[in-house]
Design a protein around this motif. Sequence first.
Motif, PDB file in Angstrom:
ATOM      1  N   LYS A  68      38.576  19.036  34.977  1.00 27.22           N
ATOM      2  CA  LYS A  68      38.967  19.201  36.380  1.00 27.22           C
ATOM      3  C   LYS A  68      40.169  18.338  36.726  1.00 27.22           C
ATOM      4  O   LYS A  68      41.119  18.798  37.366  1.00 27.22           O
ATOM      5  N   VAL A  69      40.143  17.075  36.276  1.00 32.36           N
ATOM      6  CA  VAL A  69      41.230  16.142  36.588  1.00 32.36           C
ATOM      7  C   VAL A  69      42.548  16.603  35.974  1.00 32.36           C
ATOM      8  O   VAL A  69      43.609  16.529  36.602  1.00 32.36           O
ATOM      9  N   ASN A  90      34.613  26.879  36.626  1.00 28.21           N
ATOM     10  CA  ASN A  90      35.967  26.385  36.385  1.00 28.21           C
ATOM     11  C   ASN A  90      36.824  27.558  35.919  1.00 28.21           C
ATOM     12  O   ASN A  90      36.363  28.418  35.167  1.00 28.21           O
ATOM     13  N   LYS A 142      28.814  16.188  32.128  1.00 30.88           N
ATOM     14  CA  LYS A 142      29.475  15.754  33.359  1.00 30.88           C
ATOM     15  C   LYS A 142      30.857  15.169  33.068  1.00 30.88           C
ATOM     16  O   LYS A 142      31.833  15.452  33.780  1.00 30.88           O
ATOM     17  N   LYS A 143      30.961  14.368  32.017  1.00 34.75           N
ATOM     18  CA  LYS A 143      32.245  13.757  31.667  1.00 34.75           C
ATOM     19  C   LYS A 143      33.264  14.827  31.260  1.00 34.75           C
ATOM     20  O   LYS A 143      34.444  14.738  31.621  1.00 34.75           O
ATOM     21  N   ARG A 194      33.242  17.985  32.244  1.00 36.41           N
ATOM     22  CA  ARG A 194      33.579  18.718  33.471  1.00 36.41           C
ATOM     23  C   ARG A 194      34.642  17.956  34.266  1.00 36.41           C
ATOM     24  O   ARG A 194      35.641  18.531  34.719  1.00 36.41           O
ATOM     25  N   ASN A 195      34.441  16.656  34.439  1.00 36.44           N
ATOM     26  CA  ASN A 195      35.386  15.846  35.218  1.00 36.44           C
ATOM     27  C   ASN A 195      36.747  15.761  34.525  1.00 36.44           C
ATOM     28  O   ASN A 195      37.790  15.813  35.186  1.00 36.44           O
ATOM     29  N   PHE A 196      36.734  15.625  33.196  1.00 38.66           N
ATOM     30  CA  PHE A 196      37.990  15.525  32.449  1.00 38.66           C
ATOM     31  C   PHE A 196      38.809  16.800  32.602  1.00 38.66           C
ATOM     32  O   PHE A 196      40.025  16.754  32.845  1.00 38.66           O
TER      33      PHE A 196
END
Length: 358
Positions: free
Chosen positions: A83-84, A108, A76-77, A79-81
């Motif tokens: 994406k951001v 993605n 999850k971390k 994926r978020n990194f």
Amino acid sequence: MKKACFIINNMGSGGGTERVALTIINALAEKGHDITLLNLWQDDDMAFFNISSKVKVSCLSTSKTSFYLSYFSIVKKIRNFVKVHNFDTVINVESTLSLFIAPALCANKAWHVNWEHYNFTANGGSKLRTISRYIAAWMADTVVTLTHRDADIWKKRARPRAEILPINNPLPFAQEAYNYNPDAKVVLAVGRLSYQKGFDSLLSAWKEVTRDVQDWQLRIVGNGEDETSLRAQVGKLEITNSVTFFPPTKNIETHYREAGIYCMSSRFEGLPMVLIEANSYGLPIVSFNCLTGPSEVVENNVSGLLAAPENIDELAEKLKYMIKHRSERIKFSKAAYDSSPKFKLDNIIKQWEELINR
């Protein structure tokens, strides 16, 4: 300009994977590419090797966590990194990380590159490493192998959806002027003191060498989980007077300059950096011809001598031959030095630029 993110377990280690990864990462950043290095964990803000100030460095955690217990949290971390920061390309440094990166990049648009640093057949006793390679073959967009031989193995074994692209490791420093000393009576071996590197086999071979040769020294540079057992083996074999252990160093070049022969005893490799580096210093090489890499760096009977994998007696015989034949050492040395330019950093970086600029 496109943005690329290299993801690694922990850059604090001083191993060959970390060294070559930083060589590529730093070179790309210095050429103006937007490069980020993401550590899954980092217990301090320093890497063993120098990181260019042009590289953006981040970490998911400041301490090591259980990858099993924290698996979904890590995915999850990541994926978020990604994406951001909206990366165009994400490269995991070492195939096992595909277990995290592949699911993190689902849906993605980032191009996923799996960078293999060993070879398809080497799993170090870990079934997860084998599984990760099949995941990479089918879920990554590109798998970078270090040798053409390993690329063929990936294609045959995994029947991949991903593109399989061989890119050699580069020489991490500029090649110096030829300055080989044929009278340096040091056999050098560098690497992590682990099962993979086969230093136990090297010590057994060295015992046989010392039966005929008394004025040469074996110098082993590295540390690792097998250090205690290897030191005990030196005592048991009664070769203490001719074997010296040195800790890892950022200035490994000094050891290459002081050696007369380089020896590699690995059970398996990807593309061994130590052989590429030894070539650049004109060191004649004696090595096991393990999977994969030695035969793509060393031309047998031209720039060095290759022994059958894990054949201790043959390794000992080839070491003795190289030690006893000074004129042959000089001939092998010049051939090794002349073969080094094919691993020049500029040539390798061009291939990485083409990959991240797609």
